[in-house]
Design a protein around this motif. Structure first.
Motif, PDB file in Angstrom:
ATOM      1  N   SER A 109       1.947  26.103   9.280  1.00 24.42           N
ATOM      2  CA  SER A 109       2.171  24.792  10.051  1.00 24.42           C
ATOM      3  C   SER A 109       2.885  24.971  11.211  1.00 24.42           C
ATOM      4  CB  SER A 109       3.944  23.906   9.344  1.00 24.42           C
ATOM      5  OG  SER A 109       3.600  23.160   8.290  1.00 24.42           O
ATOM      6  N   PHE A 110       3.601  24.570  12.544  1.00 30.61           N
ATOM      7  CA  PHE A 110       3.857  25.258  14.092  1.00 30.61           C
ATOM      8  C   PHE A 110       4.315  24.413  14.174  1.00 30.61           C
ATOM      9  CE2 PHE A 110      -0.331  22.903  14.044  1.00 30.61           C
ATOM     10  CZ  PHE A 110      -0.534  22.025  15.540  1.00 30.61           C
ATOM     11  N   ILE A 111       4.517  24.739  15.196  1.00 33.89           N
ATOM     12  CA  ILE A 111       6.121  23.719  16.636  1.00 33.89           C
ATOM     13  C   ILE A 111       5.796  24.085  17.785  1.00 33.89           C
ATOM     14  CG2 ILE A 111       7.948  23.149  17.610  1.00 33.89           C
ATOM     15  CD1 ILE A 111       9.568  23.577  15.094  1.00 33.89           C
ATOM     16  N   ARG A 112       4.853  23.083  18.741  1.00 37.62           N
ATOM     17  CA  ARG A 112       4.247  24.215  19.477  1.00 37.62           C
ATOM     18  C   ARG A 112       5.203  23.372  21.209  1.00 37.62           C
ATOM     19  NH1 ARG A 112      -1.048  22.952  18.922  1.00 37.62           N
ATOM     20  NH2 ARG A 112      -1.655  24.806  19.139  1.00 37.62           N
ATOM     21  N   LEU A 113       5.314  23.544  21.861  1.00 40.00           N
ATOM     22  CA  LEU A 113       5.825  23.298  23.074  1.00 40.00           C
ATOM     23  C   LEU A 113       4.970  23.490  24.104  1.00 40.00           C
ATOM     24  CD1 LEU A 113       7.818  21.716  24.825  1.00 40.00           C
ATOM     25  CD2 LEU A 113       9.542  23.528  25.115  1.00 40.00           C
ATOM     26  N   GLN A 160       5.398  18.046  26.786  1.00 37.32           N
ATOM     27  CA  GLN A 160       4.728  17.886  25.457  1.00 37.32           C
ATOM     28  C   GLN A 160       4.859  18.733  24.322  1.00 37.32           C
ATOM     29  OE1 GLN A 160       0.921  16.715  25.497  1.00 37.32           O
ATOM     30  NE2 GLN A 160       0.405  17.372  23.829  1.00 37.32           N
ATOM     31  N   PRO A 161       6.229  17.970  23.480  1.00 28.78           N
ATOM     32  CA  PRO A 161       5.805  18.876  21.841  1.00 28.78           C
ATOM     33  C   PRO A 161       5.800  18.743  21.299  1.00 28.78           C
ATOM     34  CG  PRO A 161       8.277  17.181  22.525  1.00 28.78           C
ATOM     35  CD  PRO A 161       7.017  16.890  24.096  1.00 28.78           C
ATOM     36  N   GLU A 162       4.429  19.219  20.491  1.00 25.17           N
ATOM     37  CA  GLU A 162       3.858  18.647  18.984  1.00 25.17           C
ATOM     38  C   GLU A 162       4.652  19.571  17.552  1.00 25.17           C
ATOM     39  OE1 GLU A 162       0.617  19.885  20.015  1.00 25.17           O
ATOM     40  OE2 GLU A 162      -0.142  19.817  22.315  1.00 25.17           O
ATOM     41  N   ILE A 163       4.515  18.341  16.880  1.00 22.93           N
ATOM     42  CA  ILE A 163       4.849  19.336  15.301  1.00 22.93           C
ATOM     43  C   ILE A 163       3.199  18.957  14.654  1.00 22.93           C
ATOM     44  CG2 ILE A 163       6.086  16.911  14.954  1.00 22.93           C
ATOM     45  CD1 ILE A 163       7.514  18.913  12.492  1.00 22.93           C
ATOM     46  N   GLY A 164       2.708  20.131  13.742  1.00 20.54           N
ATOM     47  CA  GLY A 164       1.910  19.767  12.697  1.00 20.54           C
ATOM     48  C   GLY A 164       0.896  21.097  12.268  1.00 20.54           C
ATOM     49  N   ILE A 165       0.509  20.864  11.535  1.00 17.76           N
ATOM     50  CA  ILE A 165      -0.207  22.052  10.628  1.00 17.76           C
ATOM     51  C   ILE A 165      -1.563  22.153  11.470  1.00 17.76           C
ATOM     52  CG2 ILE A 165       0.842  20.036   8.625  1.00 17.76           C
ATOM     53  CD1 ILE A 165      -1.742  19.162   7.864  1.00 17.76           C
ATOM     54  N   ARG A 166      -1.894  23.611  10.333  1.00 14.13           N
ATOM     55  CA  ARG A 166      -3.244  24.259  10.534  1.00 14.13           C
ATOM     56  C   ARG A 166      -3.717  25.001   9.566  1.00 14.13           C
ATOM     57  NH1 ARG A 166      -1.075  28.497  13.094  1.00 14.13           N
ATOM     58  NH2 ARG A 166      -0.670  27.305  15.080  1.00 14.13           N
ATOM     59  N   ARG A 167      -5.114  24.148   9.086  1.00 11.57           N
ATOM     60  CA  ARG A 167      -5.687  24.439   8.418  1.00 11.57           C
ATOM     61  C   ARG A 167      -7.277  25.672   8.030  1.00 11.57           C
ATOM     62  NH1 ARG A 167      -1.378  23.892   6.217  1.00 11.57           N
ATOM     63  NH2 ARG A 167      -1.100  22.294   5.481  1.00 11.57           N
ATOM     64  N   TYR A 168      -7.319  25.575   7.567  1.00  7.08           N
ATOM     65  CA  TYR A 168      -9.116  26.048   7.383  1.00  7.08           C
ATOM     66  C   TYR A 168      -9.991  26.232   6.928  1.00  7.08           C
ATOM     67  CZ  TYR A 168      -5.458  29.812  10.064  1.00  7.08           C
ATOM     68  OH  TYR A 168      -5.197  31.053  10.709  1.00  7.08           O
ATOM     69  N   PHE A 169     -11.404  25.996   7.388  1.00  8.61           N
ATOM     70  CA  PHE A 169     -12.638  25.824   6.697  1.00  8.61           C
ATOM     71  C   PHE A 169     -12.951  27.267   6.422  1.00  8.61           C
ATOM     72  CE2 PHE A 169     -12.748  23.313  10.758  1.00  8.61           C
ATOM     73  CZ  PHE A 169     -13.102  21.615  10.574  1.00  8.61           C
ATOM     74  N   TRP A 215       5.167  29.614   7.860  1.00  8.00           N
ATOM     75  CA  TRP A 215       4.742  29.305   6.538  1.00  8.00           C
ATOM     76  C   TRP A 215       5.336  28.281   5.322  1.00  8.00           C
ATOM     77  CZ3 TRP A 215       3.458  32.988   9.674  1.00  8.00           C
ATOM     78  CH2 TRP A 215       2.447  33.222  10.477  1.00  8.00           C
ATOM     79  N   ASN A 216       4.475  27.482   4.505  1.00  4.60           N
ATOM     80  CA  ASN A 216       5.452  26.483   3.753  1.00  4.60           C
ATOM     81  C   ASN A 216       5.375  27.889   1.863  1.00  4.60           C
ATOM     82  OD1 ASN A 216       2.824  26.451   2.069  1.00  4.60           O
ATOM     83  ND2 ASN A 216       2.640  23.697   3.069  1.00  4.60           N
TER      84      ASN A 216
END
Length: 251
Positions: free
Chosen positions: A120-124, A158-167, A113-114
Motif C-alpha cells: 500500500s502507499f501514500i503519495r503527495l 494532490q494527496p493520494e492513498i492506494g494499493i499496488r499489485r503485480y501482474f 506492507w500489510n
C-alpha cells in the motif's frame, strides 16, 4: 521434559520470526501511465434562483517516470492533461463549461506492507496546469455567457492513498513484473478556473468553479532498465506449534 518443551518452543518462534520477512527485488525505474476520473465542485451565485449545477466531471491523463530510492520511498515526475466538463442547468437549456490543458507534476511516495505482504502507499504530489487567459463571449437566444480568465497557471497539491499489485506475467525482455496501482485522490487547487457570467433579461449569475477534484485513478507501471532495489516484504508469521509436555510420549 520441561526443558525440552521450552527449547522446542523457542526454536519454533525463532523460525516463524525469520520466515516473516521475505527478501525480494523490484525494478528501480518504471514508466507509468495513469488515468483518473472524478468530480469537481460548483460555485454559483447564492442569490441565483434560475441556474443550478449538474454533473461537474473531470478527468486526468498522465505519463510519468518513477524512480524507487529504497524499499519504502520513491519519486516521480510526470506530464499530462487535465480536463473539465462542467454542466449548468438553466430554466430553458443547459450550458457546459468544458476546458482542457496540459499539466506537470512531481511527487513523493511512501510504501508500506500489510500483514499479507501486499503493498500500500501514500503519495503527495504538487504541480501546475496551464490556465486560460482572456475573454470569450457565447451568445444565445435568451442569455449571453461572458468567460474571463486572468491566470497564467493553476497551482495544485494532490494527496493520494492506494494499493499496488503485480501482474503474474513479466514484461517481455524484462526480469520484473508489471505493476498496477489503484488510488483515491484529492486534487486541491489554490486558484479558481476563472469566471463565467450568465447574463439574461432579469439577472446576472456568476459561475466561479475552483477546479478542485475528488476522484480515483488507475496507474500502470512498466519496468525500465535492469537496476533493482532489494525489498523485504512482511508476511504474517504462522502461529507456533505448542508441544504440551503431557501430550508427549514418555521415553
Amino acid at each position: 521434559m520441561h526443558r525440552t518443551f521450552l527449547l522446542l518452543l523457542a526454536i519454533q518462534c525463532s523460525f516463524s520470526s525469520l520466515c516473516a520477512q521475505k527478501k525480494n527485488t523490484n525494478n528501480q525505474y518504471a514508466f507509468a501511465m495513469e488515468l483518473g476520473l472524478g468530480t469537481s465542485f460548483p460555485n454559483i451565485s447564492p442569490e441565483n434562483d434560475l441556474w443550478s449545477a449538474g454533473l461537474y466531471a473531470s478527468g486526468i491523463f498522465a505519463v510519468s517516470l518513477t524512480k524507487r530510492f529504497n524499499q519504502r520511498w520513491s519519486g516521480d515526475f510526470g506530464l499530462g492533461f487535465t480536463s473539465y466538463f462542467l454542466t449548468n442547468r438553466g430554466p430553458v437549456d443547459k450550458y457546459i463549461l468544458d476546458f482542457a490543458s496540459p499539466h506537470t507534476s512531481a511527487g513523493l511516495t511512501y510504501t508500506y506492507w500489510n500483514r499479507k505482504g501486499q503493498e500500500s502507499f501514500i503519495r503527495l504530489r504538487g504541480g501546475l496546469q496551464m490556465a486560460y487567459r482572456g475573454t470569450l463571449v457565447d451568445e444565445f437566444e435568451t442569455y449571453t455567457v461572458v468567460i474571463n480568465g486572468d491566470e497564467l497557471f493553476y497551482y495544485f497539491v494532490q494527496p493520494e492513498i492506494g494499493i499496488r499489485r503485480y501482474f503474474k506475467r513479466k514484461m517481455k525482455g524484462s526480469r520484473f513484473k508489471i505493476a498496477y496501482e489503484i488510488a483515491a485522490f484529492y486534487n486541491h487547487r489554490f486558484n479558481s478556473l476563472g469566471t463565467a457570467d450568465i447574463l439574461d433579461v432579469t439577472q446576472t449569475i456568476r459561475l466561479e468553479p475552483q477546479g478542485s477534484i475528488l476522484g480515483a485513478s488507475v496507474r500502470i507501471l512498466f519496468p525500465q532498465g535492469n537496476k533493482k532495489i532489494r525489498v523485504k516484504k512482511r508476511k504474517s508469521p504462522r502461529p507456533p506449534i505448542i508441544y504440551h509436555p503431557r501430550g508427549m510420549a514418555k521415553v
